[in-house]
Design a protein around this motif. Structure first.
Motif, PDB file in Angstrom:
ATOM      1  N   LEU A 286       0.884  -1.296  -0.058  1.00 40.45           N
ATOM      2  CA  LEU A 286       0.026   0.052  -0.189  1.00 40.45           C
ATOM      3  C   LEU A 286       0.857   1.441  -0.035  1.00 40.45           C
ATOM      4  CD1 LEU A 286      -2.726  -1.042   2.419  1.00 40.45           C
ATOM      5  CD2 LEU A 286      -2.837  -1.220  -0.087  1.00 40.45           C
ATOM      6  N   GLY A 287       2.037   1.035  -0.171  1.00 32.94           N
ATOM      7  CA  GLY A 287       3.019   2.144  -0.286  1.00 32.94           C
ATOM      8  C   GLY A 287       3.678   2.444  -1.684  1.00 32.94           C
ATOM      9  N   TYR A 288       5.159   1.684  -1.785  1.00 33.11           N
ATOM     10  CA  TYR A 288       5.671   1.963  -3.038  1.00 33.11           C
ATOM     11  C   TYR A 288       5.926   0.444  -3.560  1.00 33.11           C
ATOM     12  CZ  TYR A 288       6.571   6.724  -1.969  1.00 33.11           C
ATOM     13  OH  TYR A 288       6.298   8.151  -1.601  1.00 33.11           O
ATOM     14  N   GLY A 289       5.346  -0.419  -3.098  1.00 31.76           N
ATOM     15  CA  GLY A 289       5.508  -1.660  -3.619  1.00 31.76           C
ATOM     16  C   GLY A 289       6.769  -2.483  -3.582  1.00 31.76           C
ATOM     17  N   GLU A 290       6.979  -3.368  -4.528  1.00 23.73           N
ATOM     18  CA  GLU A 290       8.101  -4.088  -4.562  1.00 23.73           C
ATOM     19  C   GLU A 290       9.243  -3.143  -5.032  1.00 23.73           C
ATOM     20  OE1 GLU A 290       7.464  -7.422  -7.027  1.00 23.73           O
ATOM     21  OE2 GLU A 290       6.267  -8.352  -5.561  1.00 23.73           O
ATOM     22  N   LYS A 291       9.123  -2.265  -5.845  1.00 24.60           N
ATOM     23  CA  LYS A 291      10.259  -1.313  -6.354  1.00 24.60           C
ATOM     24  C   LYS A 291      10.704  -0.527  -5.251  1.00 24.60           C
ATOM     25  CE  LYS A 291       8.972  -1.542 -11.232  1.00 24.60           C
ATOM     26  NZ  LYS A 291       8.418  -0.846 -12.547  1.00 24.60           N
ATOM     27  N   GLY A 292       9.966   0.028  -4.342  1.00 25.40           N
ATOM     28  CA  GLY A 292      10.313   0.790  -3.270  1.00 25.40           C
ATOM     29  C   GLY A 292      10.372   2.266  -3.967  1.00 25.40           C
ATOM     30  N   ASN A 293      11.360   3.019  -3.236  1.00 27.65           N
ATOM     31  CA  ASN A 293      11.472   4.546  -3.492  1.00 27.65           C
ATOM     32  C   ASN A 293      12.891   4.776  -3.588  1.00 27.65           C
ATOM     33  OD1 ASN A 293      11.731   7.394  -4.192  1.00 27.65           O
ATOM     34  ND2 ASN A 293       9.510   7.607  -3.794  1.00 27.65           N
ATOM     35  N   LYS A 294      13.718   4.563  -4.673  1.00 21.63           N
ATOM     36  CA  LYS A 294      15.164   4.461  -4.296  1.00 21.63           C
ATOM     37  C   LYS A 294      15.653   6.022  -4.018  1.00 21.63           C
ATOM     38  CE  LYS A 294      19.627   3.759  -6.817  1.00 21.63           C
ATOM     39  NZ  LYS A 294      20.326   3.173  -8.093  1.00 21.63           N
ATOM     40  N   ASP A 295      14.862   6.801  -4.439  1.00 21.29           N
ATOM     41  CA  ASP A 295      15.390   8.368  -4.269  1.00 21.29           C
ATOM     42  C   ASP A 295      15.376   8.693  -2.761  1.00 21.29           C
ATOM     43  OD1 ASP A 295      15.925   8.819  -6.947  1.00 21.29           O
ATOM     44  OD2 ASP A 295      14.212   9.637  -7.645  1.00 21.29           O
ATOM     45  N   ALA A 296      13.999   8.186  -2.289  1.00 21.09           N
ATOM     46  CA  ALA A 296      13.817   8.374  -0.756  1.00 21.09           C
ATOM     47  C   ALA A 296      14.432   7.515   0.110  1.00 21.09           C
ATOM     48  CB  ALA A 296      12.282   8.397  -0.544  1.00 21.09           C
ATOM     49  N   GLY A 297      15.344   6.578  -0.373  1.00 23.23           N
ATOM     50  CA  GLY A 297      15.932   5.606   0.358  1.00 23.23           C
ATOM     51  C   GLY A 297      14.978   4.432   0.922  1.00 23.23           C
ATOM     52  N   ILE A 298      13.930   4.274   0.295  1.00 21.49           N
ATOM     53  CA  ILE A 298      12.725   3.211   0.805  1.00 21.49           C
ATOM     54  C   ILE A 298      12.952   2.038  -0.121  1.00 21.49           C
ATOM     55  CG2 ILE A 298      10.579   2.848   1.063  1.00 21.49           C
ATOM     56  CD1 ILE A 298      10.039   5.875   1.107  1.00 21.49           C
ATOM     57  N   LYS A 299      13.167   0.972   0.578  1.00 26.43           N
ATOM     58  CA  LYS A 299      13.250  -0.638   0.005  1.00 26.43           C
ATOM     59  C   LYS A 299      11.765  -1.008  -0.407  1.00 26.43           C
ATOM     60  CE  LYS A 299      16.029  -2.391   3.068  1.00 26.43           C
ATOM     61  NZ  LYS A 299      16.111  -1.188   3.984  1.00 26.43           N
ATOM     62  N   GLY A 300      11.799  -1.939  -1.308  1.00 32.72           N
ATOM     63  CA  GLY A 300      10.477  -2.639  -1.455  1.00 32.72           C
ATOM     64  C   GLY A 300       9.988  -3.391  -0.355  1.00 32.72           C
ATOM     65  N   THR A 301      10.706  -3.807   0.707  1.00 30.34           N
ATOM     66  CA  THR A 301      10.336  -4.319   1.904  1.00 30.34           C
ATOM     67  C   THR A 301       9.794  -3.544   3.082  1.00 30.34           C
ATOM     68  OG1 THR A 301      12.521  -4.691   2.525  1.00 30.34           O
ATOM     69  CG2 THR A 301      11.463  -6.502   1.060  1.00 30.34           C
ATOM     70  N   ASP A 302      10.054  -2.274   3.001  1.00 30.99           N
ATOM     71  CA  ASP A 302       9.972  -1.447   4.091  1.00 30.99           C
ATOM     72  C   ASP A 302       8.594  -0.913   4.466  1.00 30.99           C
ATOM     73  OD1 ASP A 302      12.750  -0.978   4.679  1.00 30.99           O
ATOM     74  OD2 ASP A 302      12.928   0.823   3.257  1.00 30.99           O
ATOM     75  N   THR A 303       8.225  -0.948   5.503  1.00 31.71           N
ATOM     76  CA  THR A 303       6.861  -0.214   6.053  1.00 31.71           C
ATOM     77  C   THR A 303       7.142   1.049   6.395  1.00 31.71           C
ATOM     78  OG1 THR A 303       6.204  -2.514   6.975  1.00 31.71           O
ATOM     79  CG2 THR A 303       5.123  -0.696   7.840  1.00 31.71           C
ATOM     80  N   LEU A 304       6.236   1.968   5.759  1.00 30.50           N
ATOM     81  CA  LEU A 304       6.095   3.191   6.109  1.00 30.50           C
ATOM     82  C   LEU A 304       5.186   3.597   7.169  1.00 30.50           C
ATOM     83  CD1 LEU A 304       5.818   4.377   2.361  1.00 30.50           C
ATOM     84  CD2 LEU A 304       7.938   3.714   3.436  1.00 30.50           C
ATOM     85  N   TYR A 305       5.932   4.407   8.096  1.00 27.50           N
ATOM     86  CA  TYR A 305       5.133   5.092   9.225  1.00 27.50           C
ATOM     87  C   TYR A 305       4.969   6.378   9.014  1.00 27.50           C
ATOM     88  CZ  TYR A 305       5.407   0.747  11.823  1.00 27.50           C
ATOM     89  OH  TYR A 305       5.292  -0.377  12.261  1.00 27.50           O
ATOM     90  N   PHE A 306       3.802   7.067   9.299  1.00 21.14           N
ATOM     91  CA  PHE A 306       3.777   8.448   8.943  1.00 21.14           C
ATOM     92  C   PHE A 306       2.868   8.995  10.134  1.00 21.14           C
ATOM     93  CE2 PHE A 306       3.598   6.922   4.517  1.00 21.14           C
ATOM     94  CZ  PHE A 306       4.459   7.522   4.117  1.00 21.14           C
ATOM     95  N   VAL A 307       3.088  10.306  10.600  1.00 20.49           N
ATOM     96  CA  VAL A 307       2.428  11.094  11.387  1.00 20.49           C
ATOM     97  C   VAL A 307       1.648  12.057  10.589  1.00 20.49           C
ATOM     98  CG1 VAL A 307       4.238  12.564  12.260  1.00 20.49           C
ATOM     99  CG2 VAL A 307       2.202  12.362  13.582  1.00 20.49           C
ATOM    100  N   VAL A 308       0.465  12.449  10.740  1.00 24.75           N
ATOM    101  CA  VAL A 308      -0.294  13.178   9.763  1.00 24.75           C
ATOM    102  C   VAL A 308      -1.297  13.964  10.530  1.00 24.75           C
ATOM    103  CG1 VAL A 308      -1.786  13.327   7.651  1.00 24.75           C
ATOM    104  CG2 VAL A 308      -0.162  11.317   8.054  1.00 24.75           C
ATOM    105  N   ASP A 309      -1.136  15.195  10.191  1.00 24.58           N
ATOM    106  CA  ASP A 309      -2.155  16.382  10.935  1.00 24.58           C
ATOM    107  C   ASP A 309      -3.190  16.696   9.842  1.00 24.58           C
ATOM    108  OD1 ASP A 309      -0.790  16.256  13.208  1.00 24.58           O
ATOM    109  OD2 ASP A 309       0.128  18.332  12.776  1.00 24.58           O
ATOM    110  N   VAL A 310      -4.449  16.342   9.795  1.00 26.58           N
ATOM    111  CA  VAL A 310      -5.330  16.752   8.883  1.00 26.58           C
ATOM    112  C   VAL A 310      -5.817  18.072   9.124  1.00 26.58           C
ATOM    113  CG1 VAL A 310      -7.618  15.954   7.831  1.00 26.58           C
ATOM    114  CG2 VAL A 310      -6.022  14.295   8.694  1.00 26.58           C
ATOM    115  N   LEU A 311      -5.569  19.028   8.352  1.00 29.33           N
ATOM    116  CA  LEU A 311      -5.788  20.452   8.791  1.00 29.33           C
ATOM    117  C   LEU A 311      -7.247  21.106   8.136  1.00 29.33           C
ATOM    118  CD1 LEU A 311      -2.183  21.722   8.139  1.00 29.33           C
ATOM    119  CD2 LEU A 311      -3.095  21.152  10.235  1.00 29.33           C
ATOM    120  N   ALA A 312      -7.444  20.605   7.013  1.00 30.53           N
ATOM    121  CA  ALA A 312      -8.826  21.056   6.459  1.00 30.53           C
ATOM    122  C   ALA A 312      -9.124  19.935   5.263  1.00 30.53           C
ATOM    123  CB  ALA A 312      -8.540  22.301   5.809  1.00 30.53           C
TER     124      ALA A 312
END
Length: 314
Positions: A286-312
């Motif tokens: 549900l993130g960047y899939g098997e390819k990941g995101n090389k530019d961001a240093g994200i591998k295809g096996t990485d779980t992404l954690y986000f803190v998100v403020d919903v402002l509007a």
């Protein structure tokens, strides 16, 4: 992390590479033989598209501003971002050039004192939320020597602006504190998140997980809305964030459910009350899939954690 949706606001910015010859006479003296606000009548209720009657030779020699409806909300401050309904009229052709009024249109987010035209800045400064302001602008204070080809406004055309100040974009969450789930990392940073601390955090699941830190007091978000968020993203046990709008000082806006962000966001942020701060744990599929995101240093096996403020959400 995501792509921004195209904003209608782009047509309001000066386009230095595009120069359009004025529909009016560029050699004419600015304001000569013409009038500003005395040459138009603007009527209608706040929030409804204004009715504009051109009563004379609209050709203001300087910026003229009038508050037609005084709102009872807070006075907007320098640097704040204000949701604003806009109506623009070409004073030479005496016709509507642009509008964000109507059921299907959404207000623009304008920054008080930001990179806007002098006319728009004049309509925002010192006003209160709930106000309707009208501005008569000579060409130089509307779109300058370039005019605005996208709106059909030439570089010698005076412009009438009608602005309804709807609301201010909050700079943070607003609501009640909630105890997060045990799987969630700790959020570091006093006023604004700076990183996530995964000490003692269990191994991630292969499911999307959402937990609330602050329960917002606004309406739940819905698919199809444009939502405005601040966020920080970090991979599980990552040493530092791979992305942060808090650091940039610029909230992200996108259409919820339209696929402009990772699937975990479209799913996890739907139904979240406005004003909330949440943590998302987004598995790879549900993130960047098997390819990941090389530019961001994200591998295809990485779980992404986000803190998100919903402002509007609009």
């Amino acid at each position: 992390m995501s792509r921004r949706t195209t904003r209608l606001l782009s047509v309001l910015l000066v386009l230095p590479a595009l120069i359009l010859g004025g529909c009016g006479d560029e050699s004419a003296d600015e304001g000569a033989g013409g009038e500003g606000l005395s040459a138009v009548t603007v009527s209608g209720d706040f929030g409804a598209e204004p009715t504009v009657t051109w009563d004379g030779d609209f050709d203001p020699g300087k910026l003229e501003t009038e508050t037609l409806i005084t709102g009872d909300g807070a006075e907007v401050e320098e640097g704040q971002q204000v949701f604003t309904r806009l109506w623009l009229g070409n004073g030479f052709t005496e016709s509507k050039a642009y509008s964000t009024f109507g059921e299907d249109a959404k207000p623009e987010l304008l920054t008080v004192g930001g990179d806007m035209t002098s006319a728009i800045s004049a309509g925002l400064k010192g006003q209160t939320i709930g106000s309707r302001v009208v501005v008569a602008s000579p060409p130089k204070d509307a779109f300058g020597e370039q005019g605005n080809p996208q709106l059909g406004i030439g570089n010698a055309d005076p412009v009438l602006f009608v602005m309804d100040l709807v609301s201010v974009l909050p700079d943070g969450p607003s609501g009640s504190d909630e105890k997060p789930a045990g799987w969630a990392p700790a959020v570091e940073g006093d006023e604004k998140p700076t990183s996530l601390d995964f000490k003692g955090t269990p191994e991630p699941s292969d499911k999307l997980r959402v937990t609330t830190l602050i329960e917002g007091d606004g309406d739940p978000t819905e698919k199809g809305q444009t939502i405005y968020v601040n966020y920080l993203g970090q991979v599980y046990h990552g040493e530092k964030p791979f992305d942060s709008s808090y650091e940039r000082g610029e909230p992200l806006d996108f259409e919820l459910g339209a696929g402009g962000v990772v699937k975990g966001w479209d799913q996890g942020l739907t139904g979240i009350p406005v004003g909330s701060r949440v943590i998302l744990a987004v598995p790879p599929d549900l993130g960047y899939g098997e390819k990941g995101n090389k530019d961001a240093g994200i591998k295809g096996t990485d779980t992404l954690y986000f803190v998100v403020d919903v402002l509007a959400a609009i």
